[in-house]
Design an enzyme around this catalytic site. Structure first.
Site, PDB file in Angstrom:
ATOM      1  N   ASP A 163     133.302 113.223 -33.274  1.00 37.91           N
ATOM      2  CA  ASP A 163     134.256 112.697 -34.260  1.00 37.91           C
ATOM      3  C   ASP A 163     135.644 113.321 -34.076  1.00 37.91           C
ATOM      4  O   ASP A 163     135.808 114.542 -34.210  1.00 37.91           O
ATOM      5  CB  ASP A 163     133.669 113.021 -35.652  1.00 37.91           C
ATOM      6  N   ASP A 223     136.203 104.685 -41.842  1.00 44.88           N
ATOM      7  CA  ASP A 223     134.939 104.840 -42.583  1.00 44.88           C
ATOM      8  C   ASP A 223     134.706 103.653 -43.510  1.00 44.88           C
ATOM      9  O   ASP A 223     135.591 103.250 -44.259  1.00 44.88           O
ATOM     10  CB  ASP A 223     134.966 106.132 -43.404  1.00 44.88           C
TER      11      ASP A 223
END
Ligand code: GLA
Length: 401
Positions: A163, A223
């Site tokens: 990430d 997200d």
């Protein structure tokens, strides 16, 4: 050879053999990097599993992961194809004096946890960042990539989500590909195959280069959680156009399923499952599997719907028709039939028609409802269904020649 001693001939020959075998080793290593070596057989269909982030965020611990892994089996989700048990952010502790990462007190024994997951016939996933810190502020892999890959291999890790987060503080955007490739090469060096999941929110058009840096899946969006249907549908439907970048071993990833998290109503959850399967997206459940209603389970395990996602042809579907909030999407399947999804993004129930001409079917066709698992008969020209608000229908259309 006049004037040449036998020992010289021998050492000359030895030198050449050494150079030749070194050359072969280097060529072999280069090929392994280019082709993915031990990675090449991974994610031939989109990965299926569970990820803890949306249910637990940083409150995740070993007990929760074990309980969810066990529930993956006892609920029937494993039998439906779910395999990966992925720990997201917040497992990391400190590095030791030699630079090796250790898990924090919520995860006292990562190797033991990996063994437990493998003992259930499942696969173990973990999370890190190319930056110094993860998104939640835990230790990232920056300058420790090889050590971390080795640690993961020792723990029995099968899947790494990597990430971007604080990497933006140490790398410029044009160094992003190299940063991702670095961890890929570190994984290769361990010799342990790990599905490599890039998470950088679709920056720098990752779909164009994700596979070339070893990615098996790459997030194409920010997200998905926290804003219910608005965000799920926005991210899901905007995957249209990215289909040419997906295929066996490398998939677009519009993020974790929101099913069972209380963010979507039943029809909205059905829309996400239908769309993700038409998209050949990874199917990572995000809910608490230990407390799951029957409705959630039935949406997550519907066999013929999942078969569309997992179809071996590995083609990502695309939109073929749209009229305002009404859409028809098609995914070609192995064997020549087509999965067809009808979506209603409006707030009133409406009939939607998938015209056979639009989906590349030129004659009569058999139609089967994949959610109901029921043959609907033979249709001429098209198929019409009444679709609820924010809902979806999915059929398989098989041309009769
Ligand atoms: C980012 C990612 C999420 C999750 C969190 C964890 O926001 O996009 O999927 O991994 O970090 O901190």
């Amino acid at each position: 050879m006049p004037g040449t001693r036998t020992s010289d001939v021998k050492s000359f020959t030895t030198l050449w053999l050494t150079l030749l075998s070194a050359g072969l080793v280097i060529a072999g290593a280069a090929r392994a990097v280019a082709s993915g070596g031990p990675q090449t057989q991974l994610a031939l269909t989109p990965p299926m599993g569970w990820n803890d982030w949306y249910q637990y965020e940083c409150k995740v611990d070993e007990k929760a992961v074990k309980a969810n892994a066990a529930a993956l089996v006892s609920s029937g989700m494993k039998a439906a194809g779910y395999r990966y048990v992925n720990i997201d952010d917040c497992w990391q502790g400190q590095r030791d004096a030699n630079g090796f990462i250790h898990s924090n007190s919520r995860f006292p024994d990562m190797k033991g946890l990996g063994d437990y997951i493998h003992g259930l016939g499942l696969q173990f996933g973990i999370y890190s960042s190319p930056g110094p810190k993860t998104c939640a502020g835990y230790e990232g892999s920056y300058t420790h990539e090889q050590q971390d890959a080795e640690t993961y291999a020792r723990w029995g890790v099968d899947f790494l989500k990597y990430d971007w987060c604080s990497a933006s503080q140490v790398y410029s955007p044009d160094q992003m590909q190299a940063a991702y490739r670095k961890m890929y090469e570190a994984i290769l060096k361990t010799g342990r195959p790990m599905v490599y999941s890039l998470c950088q929110y679709g920056l720098e058009a990752v779909w164009r280069w994700g596979a070339s840096v070893g990615g098996n899946v790459w997030r194409t969006t920010d997200d998905i959680g926290g804003d219910g249907y608005a965000r799920v549908s926005m991210f899901g439907f905007q995957q249209n156009g990215l289909e040419k970048f997906a295929g066996p071993g490398h998939w677009n990833d519009p993020d974790i399923l929101q099913i069972g998290l209380g963010q979507l109503n039943f029809d909205e959850e059905k829309t996400q499952m239908t769309l993700w399967c038409i998209l050949a997206a990874p199917l990572l459940a995000g809910n608490d599997l230990t407390h799951m209603g029957q409705q959630t389970l039935s949406l997550l395990t519907s066999a013929e719907v999942i078969a569309v996602d997992q179809d071996p042809k590995g083609v990502q579907g695309q939109r073929v028709w749209q009229e305002g909030p009404f859409e028809v999407w098609v995914k070609p399947l192995a064997g020549g039939s087509k999965a067809v999804a009808l979506f209603n993004r409006s707030l009133s129930a409406l009939t939607i028609t998938a015209r056979f001409g639009d989906i590349g079917v030129h004659d009569r066709a058999e139609v089967r409802d994949l959610w109901a698992r029921k043959d609907l008969g033979v249709f001429n020209d098209g198929f019409t269904a009444k679709v609820p608000p924010h809902g979806a229908a999915m059929v398989r259309v098989k041309e009769i020649r």
